[in-house]
Scaffold this motif. Structure first.
Motif, short mmCIF file in Angstrom:
data_model
loop_
_atom_site.label_atom_id
_atom_site.label_comp_id
_atom_site.label_asym_id
_atom_site.label_seq_id
_atom_site.Cartn_x
_atom_site.Cartn_y
_atom_site.Cartn_z
N GLU A 213 -24.50 73.83 54.46
CA GLU A 213 -22.60 74.50 54.98
C GLU A 213 -23.74 75.80 55.25
O GLU A 213 -22.98 76.41 56.46
N ASP A 217 -22.94 76.42 59.87
CA ASP A 217 -21.92 77.37 59.64
C ASP A 217 -22.37 78.77 60.90
O ASP A 217 -21.19 79.41 62.28
N GLN A 230 -19.36 70.71 64.28
CA GLN A 230 -18.76 70.70 63.36
C GLN A 230 -18.22 69.45 62.78
O GLN A 230 -17.74 69.16 62.10
N GLY A 234 -17.70 68.54 58.80
CA GLY A 234 -16.51 67.17 58.65
C GLY A 234 -17.44 66.56 57.35
O GLY A 234 -16.76 65.84 56.76
N TYR A 237 -18.15 68.07 54.39
CA TYR A 237 -17.10 68.47 53.41
C TYR A 237 -16.65 67.21 53.48
O TYR A 237 -16.17 66.73 51.73
N LYS A 242 -13.49 67.64 50.13
CA LYS A 242 -13.28 68.82 50.30
C LYS A 242 -12.48 67.76 51.77
O LYS A 242 -12.90 68.51 52.88
N ASP A 243 -11.18 67.72 51.01
CA ASP A 243 -10.68 66.14 52.74
C ASP A 243 -10.08 67.77 53.30
O ASP A 243 -9.99 66.55 54.18
N GLU A 244 -9.26 68.46 53.09
CA GLU A 244 -8.51 69.28 54.09
C GLU A 244 -9.11 69.88 54.96
O GLU A 244 -8.94 69.89 55.94
N GLU A 245 -10.57 70.45 54.02
CA GLU A 245 -11.72 71.11 55.15
C GLU A 245 -12.26 69.68 55.93
O GLU A 245 -12.39 70.49 57.61
N ALA A 246 -12.87 68.64 55.96
CA ALA A 246 -13.27 67.91 56.77
C ALA A 246 -12.10 67.25 57.48
O ALA A 246 -12.67 67.11 58.35
N MET A 248 -10.28 69.17 59.59
CA MET A 248 -10.15 69.89 59.81
C MET A 248 -11.60 69.74 60.88
O MET A 248 -10.95 70.09 62.11
N ALA A 249 -12.21 69.90 59.78
CA ALA A 249 -13.52 69.59 61.73
C ALA A 249 -13.72 68.18 61.83
O ALA A 249 -14.07 68.60 63.44
#
Length: 360
Positions: A213, A217, A230, A234, A237, A242-246, A248-249
């Motif tokens: 990470e 970053d 990106q 994804g 994550y 980390k599904d929501e972060e994944a 979005m990525a």
């Protein structure tokens, strides 16, 4: 009548004996036979001449073919082993000297006692391996490139600018542990977005998620529109749940790379596993507008629309999937549990009966 006049008239109506004899049956038959013999003689002579021409033509063709085969069967002139994959024209003129040496010239093994001498010969050996490594790397021959880079470091362990390309070669060969060991200690000046992205990917493979990470970053901070970073973020994550972060990525990646339809398909599957049916349906509708000949996409869309309580859209997607599949495959797709609520509908039963009839 006067005797002279009578003789004159007789001469006019008389026929020469030789001419008259030509038309007697016996003479005419002999002449026909003679003419036939003459025709046969001409035919024989023509046949002989034709055969001579044919034999000469075949002989000429054979000589040409034999010469051609001998020319191409001649052993090629030997080329230095170093030219196996390095075109001379691809090297700068000041680097072409390496092609005058055999591979053994760059051998890093020191057979003397003590430390290897730091001499012009050993500097040339290092340069020889470095030039070969760079050329192999540029041609996508990463195994050869890694071997040459390793020899450079064996000859000059403290040389700069070699560990990073060697680490990148390891990464492309999927030797992630070796790549990580070299790249994580790379000088800061050498840490380009590409290097950082590859470090992040290597860390994901090594399950070093925190370091992955951090590297990704950094890569995105240096290059905000870096699509590959990106996508790797994804993946990271997703591995970490980390599904929501994944999500979005992956969405950022698709915005940057809308032509990557394979990743969109995989992302749609990921959304269905998370139960994000509406988002999956939106993505699949967009995807099936681009890809119109892959039945699995339409069957997946039918399942998603069934979960969204849109039976009309589900049936429509099923019909399209059936058109693209053979009956056995279509029946297997339609046997999944998601279609239980559609199974009693008339349209679904008509499709099943039609498939079963076509199967026979």
């Amino acid at each position: 009548m006067d005797t002279g006049k009578r003789q004159h008239l007789q001469d006019i109506y008389s026929t020469d004996q030789t001419v008259r004899d030509d038309f007697t049956p016996q003479v005419s038959s002999e002449m026909m036979e003679e003419r036939k013999r003459e025709i046969r003689r001409h035919q024989f002579i023509s046949f002989v001449l034709g055969m001579v021409v044919l034999v000469l033509s075949v002989s000429l063709v054979w000589v040409v073919v034999r010469e051609y085969m001998e020319i191409h069967s001649m052993a090629p002139s030997p080329t230095p082993i170093t030219q196996d994959y390095i075109p001379r024209y691809s090297l700068k003129s000041e680097a072409q000297w390496v092609l005058d040496f055999t591979r053994s010239y760059g051998d890093p093994e020191w057979k003397g006692e003590g430390d290897r001498p730091f001499s012009s010969e050993w500097v040339l050996k290092a340069a020889y391996n470095l030039i070969n490594a760079q050329q192999a790397d540029s041609l996508g021959k990463y195994t050869e490139a890694a071997g040459y880079y390793e020899d450079v470091l064996e000859i000059l362990p403290d040389i700069e600018g070699v560990k990073v390309p060697l680490g990148m070669a390891y990464f492309k060969l999927e030797h992630f542990d070796k790549a990580l060991a070299l790249l994580e200690n790379a000088p800061e000046a050498d840490l380009t977005p590409e290097v950082l992205n590859n470090l992040g990917a290597a860390c994901i493979e090594a399950k070093a998620y925190d370091r992955a990470e951090s590297y990704l970053d950094q890569a995105i901070e240096m290059k905000p529109a870096y699509a590959e970073a990106q996508k790797n973020l994804g993946v990271l994550y997703k591995e970490q749940k980390k599904d929501e972060e994944a999500i979005m990525a992956f969405e950022r990646y698709i915005d940057l790379r809308p032509a990557d339809l394979d990743t969109q398909h995989n992302f749609a599957l990921y959304l269905t596993k998370l139960g994000h049916w509406e988002q999956a349906a939106e993505l699949l509708h967009s995807l099936t507008e681009e890809i119109k000949d892959v039945p699995v996409l339409f069957f997946l869309l039918a399942q998603v629309e069934t979960h969204n309580n849109n039976p009309e859209k589900a049936i429509e997607a099923l019909k399209r999937g059936i058109q693209l599949s053979d009956p056995n495959a279509a029946l297997a797709y339609m046997d999944v549990s998601e279609f239980e609520q559609l199974r009693d509908s008339d349209e679904f039963q008509i499709m099943i009966r039609s498939l079963e009839q076509n199967k026979k």
